[in-house]
Design a protein around this motif. Structure first.
Motif, PDB file in Angstrom:
ATOM      1  N   THR A   1       4.781  -9.430   4.951  1.00 35.19           N
ATOM      2  CA  THR A   1       4.178  -8.320   5.694  1.00 35.19           C
ATOM      3  C   THR A   1       3.656  -7.232   4.754  1.00 35.19           C
ATOM      4  O   THR A   1       2.645  -6.607   5.051  1.00 35.19           O
ATOM      5  N   ASN A   2       4.312  -7.032   3.622  1.00 36.44           N
ATOM      6  CA  ASN A   2       3.810  -6.055   2.658  1.00 36.44           C
ATOM      7  C   ASN A   2       2.490  -6.514   2.057  1.00 36.44           C
ATOM      8  O   ASN A   2       1.584  -5.710   1.848  1.00 36.44           O
ATOM      9  N   GLY A   3       2.369  -7.804   1.783  1.00 39.81           N
ATOM     10  CA  GLY A   3       1.115  -8.355   1.273  1.00 39.81           C
ATOM     11  C   GLY A   3       0.002  -8.223   2.293  1.00 39.81           C
ATOM     12  O   GLY A   3      -1.137  -7.921   1.947  1.00 39.81           O
TER      13      GLY A   3
ATOM     14  N   ASN B   1      -1.084  -4.669   2.158  1.00 43.04           N
ATOM     15  CA  ASN B   1      -1.800  -4.370   0.915  1.00 43.04           C
ATOM     16  C   ASN B   1      -3.220  -4.909   0.933  1.00 43.04           C
ATOM     17  O   ASN B   1      -4.127  -4.280   0.391  1.00 43.04           O
ATOM     18  N   ILE B   2      -3.435  -6.055   1.551  1.00 39.57           N
ATOM     19  CA  ILE B   2      -4.766  -6.646   1.581  1.00 39.57           C
ATOM     20  C   ILE B   2      -5.642  -5.978   2.630  1.00 39.57           C
ATOM     21  O   ILE B   2      -6.787  -5.635   2.367  1.00 39.57           O
ATOM     22  N   LEU B   3      -5.118  -5.777   3.831  1.00 39.14           N
ATOM     23  CA  LEU B   3      -5.929  -5.259   4.932  1.00 39.14           C
ATOM     24  C   LEU B   3      -5.781  -3.760   5.164  1.00 39.14           C
ATOM     25  O   LEU B   3      -6.538  -3.171   5.926  1.00 39.14           O
ATOM     26  N   ARG B   4      -4.785  -3.145   4.548  1.00 42.35           N
ATOM     27  CA  ARG B   4      -4.513  -1.718   4.698  1.00 42.35           C
ATOM     28  C   ARG B   4      -4.225  -1.338   6.145  1.00 42.35           C
ATOM     29  O   ARG B   4      -4.581  -0.265   6.608  1.00 42.35           O
ATOM     30  N   MET B   5      -3.592  -2.247   6.871  1.00 40.42           N
ATOM     31  CA  MET B   5      -3.140  -1.970   8.243  1.00 40.42           C
ATOM     32  C   MET B   5      -2.066  -2.984   8.585  1.00 40.42           C
ATOM     33  O   MET B   5      -1.997  -4.059   7.993  1.00 40.42           O
ATOM     34  N   GLY B   6      -1.223  -2.639   9.527  1.00 43.72           N
ATOM     35  CA  GLY B   6      -0.204  -3.563   9.987  1.00 43.72           C
ATOM     36  C   GLY B   6      -0.796  -4.626  10.892  1.00 43.72           C
ATOM     37  O   GLY B   6      -1.923  -4.497  11.389  1.00 43.72           O
TER      38      GLY B   6
END
Length: 51
Positions: free
Chosen positions: A31-33, A36-41
């Motif tokens: 979930t952190n990755g 980090n990639i999409l800048r949203m949950g």
């Protein structure tokens, strides 16, 4: 010229399934990755897709 090639390659990824696989793997395993990639949950990402 390289920029055009890069954009065409990126445009084909969803059709090839690489993007969908990456999103699913990140959602389930990292979930952190994902953030980090999409800048949203993931929940916000799903809401945007629905819209």
């Amino acid at each position: 010229m390289k920029t055009i090639w890069d954009r065409q390659l990126l445009a084909r990824r969803p059709g090839l399934g690489q993007y969908a696989r990456l999103i699913d793997e990140l959602k389930q395993e990292d979930t952190n990755g994902f953030f980090n990639i999409l800048r949203m949950g993931y929940q916000i990402y799903e809401e945007i897709l629905i819209l």
